[in-house]
Design a protein around this motif. Structure first.
Motif, PDB file in Angstrom:
ATOM      1  N   PHE A   1       0.102 -13.369   2.266  1.00 47.41           N
ATOM      2  CA  PHE A   1      -0.725 -11.924   3.029  1.00 47.41           C
ATOM      3  C   PHE A   1       0.288 -11.114   4.721  1.00 47.41           C
ATOM      4  CE2 PHE A   1      -3.507 -12.586   0.346  1.00 47.41           C
ATOM      5  CZ  PHE A   1      -4.102 -11.935  -0.361  1.00 47.41           C
ATOM      6  N   LEU A   2       1.176  -9.808   4.550  1.00 49.24           N
ATOM      7  CA  LEU A   2       1.297  -9.417   5.969  1.00 49.24           C
ATOM      8  C   LEU A   2       1.296  -8.334   6.213  1.00 49.24           C
ATOM      9  CD1 LEU A   2       5.737  -8.917   4.479  1.00 49.24           C
ATOM     10  CD2 LEU A   2       4.356 -10.850   5.332  1.00 49.24           C
ATOM     11  N   ASN A   3       1.120  -8.940   7.858  1.00 53.62           N
ATOM     12  CA  ASN A   3       0.407  -7.457   8.499  1.00 53.62           C
ATOM     13  C   ASN A   3       1.376  -7.018   9.513  1.00 53.62           C
ATOM     14  OD1 ASN A   3      -0.938  -6.215  10.877  1.00 53.62           O
ATOM     15  ND2 ASN A   3      -1.904  -7.769  11.663  1.00 53.62           N
ATOM     16  N   PRO A   4       1.322  -5.264   8.185  1.00 49.60           N
ATOM     17  CA  PRO A   4       3.078  -4.649   9.038  1.00 49.60           C
ATOM     18  C   PRO A   4       2.407  -3.914  10.058  1.00 49.60           C
ATOM     19  CG  PRO A   4       0.619  -2.907   7.517  1.00 49.60           C
ATOM     20  CD  PRO A   4       0.502  -4.836   7.674  1.00 49.60           C
TER      21      PRO A   4
ATOM     22  N   THR B   1       4.496  -6.920  11.596  1.00 48.38           N
ATOM     23  CA  THR B   1       6.174  -7.486  11.085  1.00 48.38           C
ATOM     24  C   THR B   1       6.354  -6.279  11.072  1.00 48.38           C
ATOM     25  OG1 THR B   1       4.870  -6.780   8.893  1.00 48.38           O
ATOM     26  CG2 THR B   1       4.707  -9.184   9.401  1.00 48.38           C
ATOM     27  N   SER B   2       5.965  -4.992  11.615  1.00 42.98           N
ATOM     28  CA  SER B   2       6.909  -3.489  11.775  1.00 42.98           C
ATOM     29  C   SER B   2       7.805  -3.260  13.180  1.00 42.98           C
ATOM     30  CB  SER B   2       5.534  -2.363  11.370  1.00 42.98           C
ATOM     31  OG  SER B   2       5.209  -2.556  12.805  1.00 42.98           O
ATOM     32  N   MET B   3       6.923  -4.769  13.956  1.00 43.05           N
ATOM     33  CA  MET B   3       7.810  -4.626  15.494  1.00 43.05           C
ATOM     34  C   MET B   3       9.097  -6.058  15.956  1.00 43.05           C
ATOM     35  SD  MET B   3       4.147  -4.107  17.577  1.00 43.05           S
ATOM     36  CE  MET B   3       3.412  -5.346  17.177  1.00 43.05           C
TER      37      MET B   3
ATOM     38  N   ASP C   1       1.246  -0.814   0.247  1.00 45.47           N
ATOM     39  CA  ASP C   1       0.164   0.156  -0.125  1.00 45.47           C
ATOM     40  C   ASP C   1       1.137   0.868  -0.075  1.00 45.47           C
ATOM     41  OD1 ASP C   1      -1.698   2.179   0.672  1.00 45.47           O
ATOM     42  OD2 ASP C   1      -2.756   0.873   1.703  1.00 45.47           O
ATOM     43  N   GLY C   2       0.948   2.132  -0.681  1.00 47.93           N
ATOM     44  CA  GLY C   2       1.450   3.476  -1.436  1.00 47.93           C
ATOM     45  C   GLY C   2       1.111   4.491  -0.702  1.00 47.93           C
ATOM     46  N   ASP C   3       0.333   4.214   0.578  1.00 47.66           N
ATOM     47  CA  ASP C   3      -0.170   5.690   1.496  1.00 47.66           C
ATOM     48  C   ASP C   3       0.803   6.318   2.909  1.00 47.66           C
ATOM     49  OD1 ASP C   3      -3.221   6.134   3.233  1.00 47.66           O
ATOM     50  OD2 ASP C   3      -1.179   7.289   1.801  1.00 47.66           O
ATOM     51  N   ARG C   4       1.979   5.459   2.406  1.00 53.11           N
ATOM     52  CA  ARG C   4       2.852   5.602   3.458  1.00 53.11           C
ATOM     53  C   ARG C   4       4.599   6.102   3.214  1.00 53.11           C
ATOM     54  NH1 ARG C   4       3.464   0.014   6.411  1.00 53.11           N
ATOM     55  NH2 ARG C   4       2.215  -1.020   3.915  1.00 53.11           N
ATOM     56  N   PRO C   5       4.995   6.965   3.842  1.00 53.57           N
ATOM     57  CA  PRO C   5       5.908   6.977   3.568  1.00 53.57           C
ATOM     58  C   PRO C   5       7.272   6.186   2.745  1.00 53.57           C
ATOM     59  CG  PRO C   5       5.218   8.746   5.047  1.00 53.57           C
ATOM     60  CD  PRO C   5       4.452   7.184   5.400  1.00 53.57           C
ATOM     61  N   GLN C   6       8.083   6.163   2.501  1.00 60.10           N
ATOM     62  CA  GLN C   6       9.181   5.314   1.998  1.00 60.10           C
ATOM     63  C   GLN C   6       8.538   3.763   1.606  1.00 60.10           C
ATOM     64  OE1 GLN C   6      12.515   6.130   2.219  1.00 60.10           O
ATOM     65  NE2 GLN C   6      11.207   7.985   2.799  1.00 60.10           N
ATOM     66  N   ALA C   7       7.260   3.777   0.866  1.00 59.99           N
ATOM     67  CA  ALA C   7       6.830   2.915   0.310  1.00 59.99           C
ATOM     68  C   ALA C   7       7.459   2.018  -0.746  1.00 59.99           C
ATOM     69  CB  ALA C   7       5.551   2.581  -0.023  1.00 59.99           C
ATOM     70  N   ARG C   8       7.985   2.420  -1.608  1.00 55.15           N
ATOM     71  CA  ARG C   8       9.125   1.585  -2.306  1.00 55.15           C
ATOM     72  C   ARG C   8      10.441   0.881  -1.962  1.00 55.15           C
ATOM     73  NH1 ARG C   8       7.872   7.111  -5.631  1.00 55.15           N
ATOM     74  NH2 ARG C   8       6.379   5.778  -7.529  1.00 55.15           N
ATOM     75  N   ALA C   9      11.149   2.022  -1.125  1.00 51.73           N
ATOM     76  CA  ALA C   9      11.915   1.095   0.012  1.00 51.73           C
ATOM     77  C   ALA C   9      11.199   0.236   0.689  1.00 51.73           C
ATOM     78  CB  ALA C   9      12.761   2.065   0.382  1.00 51.73           C
ATOM     79  N   GLU C  10      10.611   0.237   1.489  1.00 48.67           N
ATOM     80  CA  GLU C  10       9.800  -1.416   2.120  1.00 48.67           C
ATOM     81  C   GLU C  10       9.407  -2.356   1.284  1.00 48.67           C
ATOM     82  OE1 GLU C  10       6.551   0.210   4.931  1.00 48.67           O
ATOM     83  OE2 GLU C  10       7.319   2.291   4.562  1.00 48.67           O
TER      84      GLU C  10
END
Length: 405
Positions: free
Chosen positions: A255-258, A261-263, A175-184
């Motif tokens: 499917f990932l739950n950010p 996974t972000s933690m 989902d591109g509605d976040r900063p640094q989405a391409r890097a993620e």
């Protein structure tokens, strides 16, 4: 090719149902009526725009002065290009609820799509589409909300413009509605590539194309899968079909739950990805395997020589110190438990599979799993391998007791 429904019953104010596919706008100056024919026309233009990857065609479908709808439809055109969407189709199925005072209404639409050459066949889902009167026809005001369609799904590519990363036979959509989405997205793709290497060490020659979807939240993950709110709140990832079909050739994605996974640290996030790739290559989404073997096997492959026992079994050993060793391996109900109890069940399953591999060899563990996946009862598969379930359980309880000291 888009198949549309034309002769659909249209509810009138007096309670009768008339077949009137041409009706649109106010009826007798009194009330709005939904028009399946106009919906079919709007959907045909939508499909044409997606297939052509044509921003203009899709943006023209937005209601006048609706900037949010214009941005959404422009993003869908970008997604059609970046995902190489194929086999796109849309068929109006039914009206959902009543027509609003402004003439807007929601329809259930059967949508098909395929992600480039990576999906073996199209996905299929019923998606809610909001239709809005515009000129002589209908515009598309958006998709959703959750639960409005029969199966409540909202595919990720219909939410927003996505960040997409690719590697060989790997595609990640985020989902591109976040900063640094391409890097993620690139970081997730690298995780997939490393995970493929992990899986290949135990299951050589089984890996194939991988598609990973990363919504922006657990709620969006649930909408993508048509799940009830809260279903995946504590789940790091799930391997599942993006549509409703579970035929043998239906696509299955990770499917990932950010929110989870972000933690996780780098090692934890990698273990989650490798675990899900095991599920993917063993077709776990369509294979009824005993839960402790299903999850324990995936963790065994993902965690080989990664962490020491006392770290890997931290929650389970705390329970053993408090209550003693469990008398039986985890059941399906144990894998529905919340929080730490669920984690302890995963740890228990991993240890059981590790014991099988230590006593019989890793290839024997693979053969037990493959037998269970073919429908052989786990007890029989273990007995054939030379480690009856009762003996495995006793060894498992003994090791837990020793480690908990």
């Amino acid at each position: 090719m888009v198949v549309t429904t034309i002769g659909v019953l249209v509810p009138a104010r007096d309670g009768r149902h008339d077949v009137d596919p041409a009706a649109v706008g106010r009826v007798g100056g009194e009330a709005w009526r939904a028009s399946p024919a106009e919906a079919a026309d709007a959907l045909a233009r939508f499909v044409d725009g997606v297939v052509a990857r044509d921003v203009g065609t899709l943006v023209d479908l937005a209601p006048p002065q609706d900037r949010a709808a214009e941005a959404l439809l422009a993003g869908i055109a970008a997604n059609a290009r970046s995902l190489d969407l194929r086999a796109v189709g849309a068929r109006h199925v039914d009206q959902v609820g009543t027509v609003g005072a402004d003439g807007a209404w929601t329809g259930t639409v059967e949508l098909t799509w395929r992600v480039g050459a990576l999906d073996p066949s199209p996905s299929r889902a019923e998606v809610a589409v909001r239709f809005v009167p515009a000129g002589d026809g209908l515009a598309i005001g958006g998709f959703g909300p959750h639960g409005a369609a029969a199966d409540g799904r909202l595919p990720l590519w219909l939410r927003d413009e996505l960040a997409v990363a690719r590697a060989r036979d790997v595609l990640v959509m985020l989902d591109g509605d976040r900063p640094q989405a391409r890097a993620e997205a690139r970081a997730v793709a690298r995780r997939v590539v490393r995970g493929i290497g992990v899986v290949e060490r135990v299951l050589p020659g089984r890996t194939g194309p991988v598609v990973v979807e990363v919504p922006s939240s657990a709620a969006d993950l649930e909408e993508a899968l048509g799940a009830r709110p809260g279903t995946y709140a504590g789940t790091a990832a799930v391997t599942a079909a993006p549509g409703t079909s579970m035929d043998d050739d239906a696509p299955v994605h990770v499917f990932l739950n950010p929110e989870i996974t972000s933690m996780l640290g780098r090692a934890g996030a990698q273990a989650v990805m490798s675990h899900e790739l095991v599920h993917l290559v063993t077709d776990a989404a369509r294979t009824p395997v005993e839960p402790w073997l299903l999850e324990g096997f995936a963790d065994h492959v993902a965690l080989r020589a990664v962490l020491p026992d006392r770290t890997t079994l931290r929650r389970l050993l705390a329970e053993v110190r408090r209550d003693g060793a469990p008398r039986a391996l985890p059941t399906a109900a144990d894998f529905d438990a919340p929080g730490g109890a669920l984690q302890a069940s995963y740890e228990a399953a991993w240890l059981a599979c590790r014991i099988i591999a230590e006593r019989l060899g890793e290839q024997a563990l693979v053969e037990v799993y493959d037998g269970a996946a073919r429908g052989v009862p786990v007890e029989r598969a273990l007995a054939r391998a030379g480690l009856p379930l009762a003996e495995l359980t006793a060894a498992w309880r003994g090791e837990l007791t020793a480690l908990a000291r």
